[in-house]
Design a protein around this motif. Structure first.
Motif, PDB file in Angstrom:
ATOM      1  N   VAL A 192       0.865  -1.180   0.000  1.00  0.00           N
ATOM      2  CA  VAL A 192       0.000   0.000   0.000  1.00  0.00           C
ATOM      3  C   VAL A 192       0.900   1.229   0.000  1.00  0.00           C
ATOM      4  CG1 VAL A 192      -1.673   1.327   1.329  1.00  0.00           C
ATOM      5  CG2 VAL A 192      -1.892  -1.167   1.180  1.00  0.00           C
ATOM      6  N   PHE A 193       0.658   2.159  -0.924  1.00  0.00           N
ATOM      7  CA  PHE A 193       1.573   3.287  -1.037  1.00  0.00           C
ATOM      8  C   PHE A 193       0.888   4.649  -1.013  1.00  0.00           C
ATOM      9  CE2 PHE A 193       0.408   2.074  -5.330  1.00  0.00           C
ATOM     10  CZ  PHE A 193       0.095   3.290  -5.927  1.00  0.00           C
ATOM     11  N   ASP A 194      -0.453   4.676  -1.040  1.00  0.00           N
ATOM     12  CA  ASP A 194      -1.117   5.977  -1.055  1.00  0.00           C
ATOM     13  C   ASP A 194      -2.531   5.837  -0.520  1.00  0.00           C
ATOM     14  OD1 ASP A 194      -1.310   8.781  -1.644  1.00  0.00           O
ATOM     15  OD2 ASP A 194      -2.529   8.272  -3.388  1.00  0.00           O
ATOM     16  N   VAL A 195      -2.966   6.850   0.218  1.00  0.00           N
ATOM     17  CA  VAL A 195      -4.337   6.918   0.734  1.00  0.00           C
ATOM     18  C   VAL A 195      -4.849   8.331   0.511  1.00  0.00           C
ATOM     19  CG1 VAL A 195      -5.842   6.667   2.741  1.00  0.00           C
ATOM     20  CG2 VAL A 195      -3.821   5.215   2.523  1.00  0.00           C
ATOM     21  N   GLN A 196      -6.076   8.445   0.011  1.00  0.00           N
ATOM     22  CA  GLN A 196      -6.696   9.745  -0.193  1.00  0.00           C
ATOM     23  C   GLN A 196      -8.102   9.737   0.405  1.00  0.00           C
ATOM     24  OE1 GLN A 196      -5.640  12.640  -1.707  1.00  0.00           O
ATOM     25  NE2 GLN A 196      -3.595  11.830  -2.123  1.00  0.00           N
ATOM     26  N   PHE A 209     -10.653  -1.932  -8.228  1.00  0.00           N
ATOM     27  CA  PHE A 209     -10.541  -1.852  -9.685  1.00  0.00           C
ATOM     28  C   PHE A 209      -9.096  -1.683 -10.124  1.00  0.00           C
ATOM     29  CE2 PHE A 209     -11.930   2.157  -7.892  1.00  0.00           C
ATOM     30  CZ  PHE A 209     -11.131   3.131  -8.475  1.00  0.00           C
ATOM     31  N   ARG A 210      -8.780  -2.356 -11.211  1.00  0.00           N
ATOM     32  CA  ARG A 210      -7.417  -2.435 -11.754  1.00  0.00           C
ATOM     33  C   ARG A 210      -7.029  -1.128 -12.448  1.00  0.00           C
ATOM     34  NH1 ARG A 210      -8.021  -7.026 -14.960  1.00  0.00           N
ATOM     35  NH2 ARG A 210      -8.593  -5.772 -16.757  1.00  0.00           N
ATOM     36  N   ALA A 230      -2.676   0.499  -4.209  1.00  0.00           N
ATOM     37  CA  ALA A 230      -1.780  -0.581  -3.779  1.00  0.00           C
ATOM     38  C   ALA A 230      -1.204  -1.310  -4.981  1.00  0.00           C
ATOM     39  CB  ALA A 230      -2.542  -1.566  -2.885  1.00  0.00           C
ATOM     40  N   LEU A 231      -0.079  -1.969  -4.741  1.00  0.00           N
ATOM     41  CA  LEU A 231       0.567  -2.833  -5.711  1.00  0.00           C
ATOM     42  C   LEU A 231       0.501  -4.271  -5.198  1.00  0.00           C
ATOM     43  CD1 LEU A 231       3.658  -0.567  -6.271  1.00  0.00           C
ATOM     44  CD2 LEU A 231       2.116  -1.258  -8.122  1.00  0.00           C
ATOM     45  N   ILE A 260       0.307  -6.006 -10.204  1.00  0.00           N
ATOM     46  CA  ILE A 260      -0.926  -5.289 -10.504  1.00  0.00           C
ATOM     47  C   ILE A 260      -0.979  -4.024  -9.649  1.00  0.00           C
ATOM     48  CG2 ILE A 260      -3.455  -5.327 -10.357  1.00  0.00           C
ATOM     49  CD1 ILE A 260      -3.382  -8.315 -10.811  1.00  0.00           C
ATOM     50  N   TYR A 261      -1.349  -2.939 -10.280  1.00  0.00           N
ATOM     51  CA  TYR A 261      -1.633  -1.687  -9.570  1.00  0.00           C
ATOM     52  C   TYR A 261      -3.147  -1.550  -9.523  1.00  0.00           C
ATOM     53  CZ  TYR A 261      -1.776   3.494  -9.029  1.00  0.00           C
ATOM     54  OH  TYR A 261      -2.020   4.781  -8.632  1.00  0.00           O
ATOM     55  N   LEU A 262      -3.695  -1.331  -8.330  1.00  0.00           N
ATOM     56  CA  LEU A 262      -5.155  -1.223  -8.207  1.00  0.00           C
ATOM     57  C   LEU A 262      -5.545  -0.151  -7.212  1.00  0.00           C
ATOM     58  CD1 LEU A 262      -5.680  -2.687  -5.306  1.00  0.00           C
ATOM     59  CD2 LEU A 262      -5.786  -4.767  -6.644  1.00  0.00           C
TER      60      LEU A 262
END
Length: 285
Positions: free
Chosen positions: A113-117, A243-244, A280-281, A173-175
């Motif tokens: 997990v690399f970002d949260v908005q 979603f991808r 997330a990746l 996968i980046y989703l």
């Protein structure tokens, strides 16, 4: 008003990138900061009316992440609504819950997990023009969060060089994981486009420029009548859109955008939409 279960959908107005030959030679961009030297953006939006957005309520299980690029998952969080004002709880509790949910659903080996908005709709949204003082509003233009090249660059920026080289050799996968903080959602829901209905020519590389030295490449979307758009009526906080955005095996990302629900005169006013999204990746052995 949102259609009830079994109704086919609604006709909505959605903003896309205008089809213009200019973009064959000029890359689109938008600035996330004020500039007196160049225009805020060269990406001209095109509002398309009467786009059919089908309601998947009652048919959620018919759509899968692998085939359609998106899925609706059930997940109860241990956080209360007020807890989402605490960044530490978001990072150490909610993001871990999402990561565990993704691992179980996808069978991935690891998740990063690399970002949260968090987005809380301003009472005056949508604004008639760019407003740099109010940020993190619902997205008004159809897009995909990152280009394939940007995803590879992201993995390299998040990991040590040797580890990044190894991760990129495998499948990744980046989703995006999106849910409301309050529900049911009765205004500005999220619409997602079935990835299998998107033609590669519908997509344009685009730079979001955060400051004069920092940009992120994503994809803007032209309208195509063959695209199949969907939403989930009266979405609850326990329902996750997953979603991808890119799959290294070549599966395309899912365009997405918020849209205004048509209202009837006797509809009760909906609470301003509040949502949280986690990027997330996923990495597979």
């Amino acid at each position: 008003m949102s259609p009830t279960e079994g109704e086919p959908g609604i006709k909505a107005s959605i903003r896309f990138l205008r089809n213009d030959n200019l973009y064959d030679t000029v890359k689109t961009y938008n600035l996330e900061f004020r500039s007196d030297e160049i225009p805020n953006s060269n990406a001209v939006p095109d509002r398309i009316d009467n786009v059919l957005v089908k309601n998947i309520r009652g048919h959620e299980q018919e759509f899968t992440f692998d085939q359609n690029g998106f899925a609706v998952l059930e997940m109860q969080t241990s956080l209360s609504y007020d807890d989402f004002a605490d960044n530490s709880k978001i990072q150490h509790v909610y993001c871990q819950e999402v990561a565990a949910c993704l691992l179980k659903y996808t069978g991935a080996a690891t998740v990063q997990v690399f970002d949260v908005q968090i987005r809380r709709r301003h009472p005056d949204f949508p604004f008639p023009e760019v407003n740099f003082d109010i940020t993190n509003q619902p997205a008004l233009q159809a897009h995909i969060d990152a280009s394939p090249e940007a995803v590879t660059g992201l993995i390299r920026s998040l990991n040590e060089p040797e580890k990044a080289d190894q991760l990129i050799k495998g499948r990744f996968i980046y989703l995006n994981v999106w849910k409301p903080l309050k529900g049911p959602v009765r205004e500005w829901p999220l619409a997602v486009c079935d990835a299998s209905s998107v033609d590669p020519s519908d997509l344009r590389k685009h730079d979001t420029v955060f400051d004069p030295s920092t940009a992120r490449e994503n994809l803007m979307v032209h309208f195509n009548a063959n695209q199949r758009w969907h939403y989930l009526s009266e979405q609850l906080p326990s329902e996750l859109w997953v979603f991808r955005q890119w799959d290294s095996s070549g599966k395309p990302g899912v365009p997405h955008v918020s849209f205004e629900l048509p209202r009837q005169a006797n509809d009760p006013p909906g609470e301003p939409r509040e949502s949280i999204e986690v990027r997330a990746l996923l990495f597979f052995d």
